[in-house]
Scaffold this active site. Structure first.
Site, PDB file in Angstrom:
ATOM      1  N   LYS A  87       5.028  -4.418  -5.752  1.00  0.00           N
ATOM      2  CA  LYS A  87       3.890  -5.219  -6.208  1.00  0.00           C
ATOM      3  C   LYS A  87       2.618  -4.713  -5.524  1.00  0.00           C
ATOM      4  O   LYS A  87       2.541  -4.679  -4.289  1.00  0.00           O
ATOM      5  CB  LYS A  87       4.161  -6.685  -5.853  1.00  0.00           C
ATOM      6  CG  LYS A  87       3.537  -7.691  -6.760  1.00  0.00           C
ATOM      7  CD  LYS A  87       4.102  -9.057  -6.431  1.00  0.00           C
ATOM      8  CE  LYS A  87       3.457 -10.132  -7.237  1.00  0.00           C
ATOM      9  NZ  LYS A  87       3.861 -11.463  -6.790  1.00  0.00           N
TER      10      LYS A  87
HETATM   11  C1  E4P Z   1       2.980 -13.971  -9.110  1.00  0.00           C
HETATM   12  O1  E4P Z   1       3.631 -12.981  -8.920  1.00  0.00           O
HETATM   13  C2  E4P Z   1       2.538 -14.881  -8.046  1.00  0.00           C
HETATM   14  O2  E4P Z   1       3.501 -14.897  -7.017  1.00  0.00           O
HETATM   15  C3  E4P Z   1       2.408 -16.287  -8.497  1.00  0.00           C
HETATM   16  O3  E4P Z   1       2.771 -16.468  -9.831  1.00  0.00           O
HETATM   17  C4  E4P Z   1       1.211 -17.000  -8.013  1.00  0.00           C
HETATM   18  O4  E4P Z   1       1.278 -18.339  -8.437  1.00  0.00           O
HETATM   19  P1  E4P Z   1       0.349 -19.483  -7.823  1.00  0.00           P
HETATM   20  O5  E4P Z   1      -1.008 -19.329  -8.385  1.00  0.00           O
HETATM   21  O6  E4P Z   1       1.005 -20.756  -8.287  1.00  0.00           O
HETATM   22  O7  E4P Z   1       0.368 -19.309  -6.333  1.00  0.00           O
END
Ligand code: E4P
Length: 217
Positions: A87
């Protein structure tokens, strides 16, 4: 549509896996911290534990923000397990890292995407997945679903193979709306996935079927 669960909680990952519809897991440094997983070695071990529970892709985020640091970390993460997807944040050196990893055959998830332009760049750089954060856009009075629609349109115009991973999903309707708009993947909490199950007419209907069956027995 692929279903990913957005958590580092092993019990929730096991629950989702047992439901039989899980295609992968996304994590981020905040989700790791929430589970009390800190320190590089513990975090790396946790990724392997997650890979051993699920069959699909597991996103593991780099912490470095410079190209050489992202490359070093990303290669180490990819070596951990064949299910790991690296990522990478949507920043200048992140775009370069996406291209580097694509050339090396290392799969990536471009994270923290909030605009169609960022998604276009991620696809150009060869990202495997792009993660538009729809919930966080909704949080600031901007239509997160519209971003999914715009990215779908752009990717279809050019046949980009980067998969649209609708992230920051907060509830069940987000999943349904993203499915309607053609997102390839959604990642969200287990509660949002379980919400798809529920309908009062299903419960009422089943109760009646069982009562009628029991009349004759
Ligand atoms: C995506 O990979 C992120 O980990 C995630 O969806 C972020 O979500 P949030 O905005 O609820 O923290």
């Amino acid at each position: 549509m692929k279903f990913f669960i957005d958590t580092a909680n092993l019990d929730q990952i096991k629950d989702a896996q047992e439901l039989g519809v899980l295609d992968g897991v996304t994590t981020n440094p905040s989700l790791m911290a929430k589970e009390g997983i800190t320190g590089r070695n513990n975090i790396l071990k946790h990724y392997v534990d997650i890979c051993n529970i699920v069959d699909g892709d597991v996103s593991a985020e780099v912490i470095a923000t410079d190209l050489q640091g992202m490359i070093k970390e990303g290669e180490a993460l990819a070596d951990l397990h064949e299910q790991i997807v690296v990522k990478v944040p949507m920043i200048r050196d992140g775009v370069k890292a996406l291209k580097y990893f694509a050339d090396k055959g290392i799969r990536t998830n471009c994270t923290l995407v909030f605009s169609p332009g960022q998604a276009l760049l991620a696809a150009k750089a060869g990202a495997t997945y792009v993660s538009p954060f729809i919930g966080r856009l909704d949080d600031i009075s901007t239509d997160g679903l519209n971003l999914i629609s715009e990215i779908r349109h752009i990717y279809d115009n050019y046949g980009y193979e980067t998969e649209i991973l609708a992230a920051s999903i907060r509830h069940t309707m987000h999943i349904i709306d993203c499915a309607k708009l053609g997102a390839d993947v959604m990642t969200g909490p287990l509660s949002a996935i379980e919400g798809l199950l529920k309908h009062p007419l299903t419960d009422i209907g089943l109760e009646k079927f069982l009562a009628d069956y029991n009349k004759g027995n």
